[in-house]
Design a protein around this motif. Structure first.
Motif, PDB file in Angstrom:
ATOM      1  N   ALA A 222      44.929  69.994  23.912  1.00 19.11           N
ATOM      2  CA  ALA A 222      45.026  71.331  23.326  1.00 19.11           C
ATOM      3  C   ALA A 222      46.103  72.118  24.060  1.00 19.11           C
ATOM      4  CB  ALA A 222      43.690  72.047  23.441  1.00 19.11           C
ATOM      5  N   VAL A 223      46.743  73.019  23.358  1.00 17.75           N
ATOM      6  CA  VAL A 223      47.766  73.867  23.958  1.00 17.75           C
ATOM      7  C   VAL A 223      47.107  75.162  24.418  1.00 17.75           C
ATOM      8  CG1 VAL A 223      49.881  75.166  23.552  1.00 17.75           C
ATOM      9  CG2 VAL A 223      49.607  72.899  22.543  1.00 17.75           C
ATOM     10  N   THR A 224      47.325  75.518  25.668  1.00 17.15           N
ATOM     11  CA  THR A 224      46.840  76.780  26.214  1.00 17.15           C
ATOM     12  C   THR A 224      47.961  77.804  26.080  1.00 17.15           C
ATOM     13  OG1 THR A 224      45.426  75.622  27.810  1.00 17.15           O
ATOM     14  CG2 THR A 224      45.959  77.929  28.277  1.00 17.15           C
ATOM     15  N   THR A 225      47.696  78.885  25.372  1.00 12.97           N
ATOM     16  CA  THR A 225      48.693  79.929  25.174  1.00 12.97           C
ATOM     17  C   THR A 225      48.394  81.093  26.109  1.00 12.97           C
ATOM     18  OG1 THR A 225      48.956  79.301  22.864  1.00 12.97           O
ATOM     19  CG2 THR A 225      49.752  81.486  23.498  1.00 12.97           C
TER      20      THR A 225
ATOM     21  N   ALA B 259      62.125  96.634  32.373  1.00 11.80           N
ATOM     22  CA  ALA B 259      63.156  96.823  31.343  1.00 11.80           C
ATOM     23  C   ALA B 259      64.527  96.279  31.740  1.00 11.80           C
ATOM     24  CB  ALA B 259      63.259  98.302  30.989  1.00 11.80           C
ATOM     25  N   ASP B 260      64.844  96.294  33.027  1.00  7.82           N
ATOM     26  CA  ASP B 260      66.157  95.819  33.462  1.00  7.82           C
ATOM     27  C   ASP B 260      66.288  94.297  33.409  1.00  7.82           C
ATOM     28  OD1 ASP B 260      67.064  98.394  33.973  1.00  7.82           O
ATOM     29  OD2 ASP B 260      66.368  98.345  36.057  1.00  7.82           O
ATOM     30  N   TYR B 261      65.169  93.591  33.283  1.00  7.32           N
ATOM     31  CA  TYR B 261      65.187  92.137  33.416  1.00  7.32           C
ATOM     32  C   TYR B 261      64.556  91.394  32.243  1.00  7.32           C
ATOM     33  CZ  TYR B 261      65.990  93.745  38.191  1.00  7.32           C
ATOM     34  OH  TYR B 261      66.478  94.383  39.303  1.00  7.32           O
ATOM     35  N   VAL B 262      64.424  92.035  31.104  1.00  3.37           N
ATOM     36  CA  VAL B 262      63.723  91.434  29.960  1.00  3.37           C
ATOM     37  C   VAL B 262      64.319  90.085  29.554  1.00  3.37           C
ATOM     38  CG1 VAL B 262      63.186  91.742  27.508  1.00  3.37           C
ATOM     39  CG2 VAL B 262      62.827  93.624  29.101  1.00  3.37           C
ATOM     40  N   SER B 263      65.632  90.009  29.408  1.00  3.69           N
ATOM     41  CA  SER B 263      66.234  88.748  28.947  1.00  3.69           C
ATOM     42  C   SER B 263      66.044  87.628  29.962  1.00  3.69           C
ATOM     43  CB  SER B 263      67.716  88.931  28.607  1.00  3.69           C
ATOM     44  OG  SER B 263      68.455  89.285  29.748  1.00  3.69           O
ATOM     45  N   GLN B 264      66.106  87.946  31.251  1.00  3.05           N
ATOM     46  CA  GLN B 264      65.907  86.920  32.283  1.00  3.05           C
ATOM     47  C   GLN B 264      64.447  86.456  32.313  1.00  3.05           C
ATOM     48  OE1 GLN B 264      67.476  89.889  32.740  1.00  3.05           O
ATOM     49  NE2 GLN B 264      69.201  89.683  34.145  1.00  3.05           N
ATOM     50  N   ILE B 265      63.520  87.365  32.110  1.00  4.98           N
ATOM     51  CA  ILE B 265      62.094  87.000  32.079  1.00  4.98           C
ATOM     52  C   ILE B 265      61.822  86.112  30.870  1.00  4.98           C
ATOM     53  CG2 ILE B 265      59.746  87.910  31.811  1.00  4.98           C
ATOM     54  CD1 ILE B 265      60.887  90.470  33.319  1.00  4.98           C
ATOM     55  N   ASP B 266      62.384  86.481  29.727  1.00  4.73           N
ATOM     56  CA  ASP B 266      62.217  85.660  28.526  1.00  4.73           C
ATOM     57  C   ASP B 266      62.807  84.269  28.733  1.00  4.73           C
ATOM     58  OD1 ASP B 266      61.001  87.841  27.322  1.00  4.73           O
ATOM     59  OD2 ASP B 266      62.757  88.361  26.099  1.00  4.73           O
ATOM     60  N   GLN B 267      63.959  84.185  29.403  1.00  2.00           N
ATOM     61  CA  GLN B 267      64.559  82.876  29.678  1.00  2.00           C
ATOM     62  C   GLN B 267      63.686  82.064  30.627  1.00  2.00           C
ATOM     63  OE1 GLN B 267      67.393  81.333  28.279  1.00  2.00           O
ATOM     64  NE2 GLN B 267      66.284  79.640  29.244  1.00  2.00           N
TER      65      GLN B 267
ATOM     66  N   ASP C  14      51.791  71.473  27.051  1.00  2.00           N
ATOM     67  CA  ASP C  14      50.417  71.877  26.742  1.00  2.00           C
ATOM     68  C   ASP C  14      50.065  73.286  27.222  1.00  2.00           C
ATOM     69  OD1 ASP C  14      50.539  71.104  29.358  1.00  2.00           O
ATOM     70  OD2 ASP C  14      48.650  70.016  29.348  1.00  2.00           O
ATOM     71  N   VAL C  15      51.039  74.001  27.784  1.00  2.00           N
ATOM     72  CA  VAL C  15      50.872  75.407  28.149  1.00  2.00           C
ATOM     73  C   VAL C  15      52.090  76.144  27.601  1.00  2.00           C
ATOM     74  CG1 VAL C  15      50.689  77.086  30.022  1.00  2.00           C
ATOM     75  CG2 VAL C  15      49.633  74.834  30.269  1.00  2.00           C
ATOM     76  N   LYS C  16      51.856  77.217  26.861  1.00  2.00           N
ATOM     77  CA  LYS C  16      52.954  77.991  26.291  1.00  2.00           C
ATOM     78  C   LYS C  16      52.854  79.440  26.733  1.00  2.00           C
ATOM     79  CE  LYS C  16      55.039  74.807  24.177  1.00  2.00           C
ATOM     80  NZ  LYS C  16      56.112  74.238  24.944  1.00  2.00           N
ATOM     81  N   LEU C  17      53.974  79.982  27.161  1.00  3.22           N
ATOM     82  CA  LEU C  17      54.089  81.393  27.519  1.00  3.22           C
ATOM     83  C   LEU C  17      54.688  82.117  26.318  1.00  3.22           C
ATOM     84  CD1 LEU C  17      55.508  80.861  31.090  1.00  3.22           C
ATOM     85  CD2 LEU C  17      53.284  81.840  30.538  1.00  3.22           C
ATOM     86  N   VAL C  18      53.949  83.077  25.791  1.00  2.23           N
ATOM     87  CA  VAL C  18      54.365  83.806  24.598  1.00  2.23           C
ATOM     88  C   VAL C  18      54.445  85.287  24.936  1.00  2.23           C
ATOM     89  CG1 VAL C  18      53.729  84.401  22.223  1.00  2.23           C
ATOM     90  CG2 VAL C  18      53.298  82.085  23.090  1.00  2.23           C
TER      91      VAL C  18
ATOM     92  N   GLY D  12      50.383  93.671  23.952  1.00  4.84           N
ATOM     93  CA  GLY D  12      48.938  93.901  23.876  1.00  4.84           C
ATOM     94  C   GLY D  12      48.165  92.652  24.252  1.00  4.84           C
ATOM     95  N   GLY D  13      47.281  92.768  25.185  1.00 10.70           N
ATOM     96  CA  GLY D  13      46.452  91.634  25.585  1.00 10.70           C
ATOM     97  C   GLY D  13      47.131  90.639  26.502  1.00 10.70           C
ATOM     98  N   ALA D  14      48.299  90.969  27.026  1.00 13.76           N
ATOM     99  CA  ALA D  14      48.995  90.053  27.931  1.00 13.76           C
ATOM    100  C   ALA D  14      48.191  89.875  29.206  1.00 13.76           C
ATOM    101  CB  ALA D  14      50.381  90.583  28.255  1.00 13.76           C
TER     102      ALA D  14
END
Length: 175
Positions: free
Chosen positions: A31-34, A43-51, A62-66, A70-72
């Motif tokens: 199973a994949v854990t999300t 705010a200064d680092y959003v693109s780097q965090i997403d990368q 089997d683990v995904k960071l989305v 809300g609910g993070a």
């Protein structure tokens, strides 16, 4: 002619079932854990965090960071306190990540910092004596190290850590 229409009708009727069979994992599939993360307080680092999250998603199946505010269960903040970047986490998908702007100003790569701190939220410890190729060596290799991709051993450990799914453990602080 009626036989062809019947065959076509059966195929049309079975198409949704066939599609479901293609996307439904077989009984032995993991199973994949999300896990949801928020970067709205960095705010200064959003693109780097997403990368950094994408790097983990590419390394572990089997683990995904989305991304989701809300609910993070993993929330990334930026600070300017000079204490270095760190994470307060249970090591199992719940945590507060702090990226220190002063550490970034010293020349440390933001994507590497974010990926390293996310690694703590995935249950990995520091290994400051490790080489640059190990993400969890953190700041140990110095500012010239910009590798923000977990190695195969780190990815395998995350897979093992989440084999039982998403369940909190005891809180800890990691740098």
């Amino acid at each position: 002619m009626a036989g062809k229409r019947l065959t076509a009708g059966v195929l049309v009727a079975l198409a949704p079932l066939a599609a479901q069979l293609l996307v439904t994992p077989h009984a032995g599939a993991a199973a994949v854990t999300t896990l949801y993360y928020s970067s709205s307080d960095a705010a200064d680092y959003v693109s780097q965090i997403d990368q950094a999250a994408a790097n983990w998603n590419n390394a572990v199946s089997d683990v995904k960071l989305v991304k989701g505010s809300g609910g993070a269960t993993i929330v990334v903040h930026e600070t300017d306190d000079g204490q270095g970047s760190y994470t307060s986490t249970d090591g199992h998908g719940h945590g507060q990540v702090y990226i220190d702007k002063q550490q970034v100003a010293e020349g440390f790569d933001v994507t590497r910092i974010a990926a390293h701190e996310l690694g703590h939220n995935l249950g990995l410890p520091d290994d400051y004596d490790g080489p640059c190729s190990e993400l969890m060596s953190g700041h140990g290799p110095g500012t010239s190290c910009t590798n923000a991709v977990p190695d195969a051993g780190e990815a395998a450990q995350v897979t093992e850590n989440f084999a039982g799914g998403f369940a909190p453990a005891a809180p800890r602080v990691a740098r």
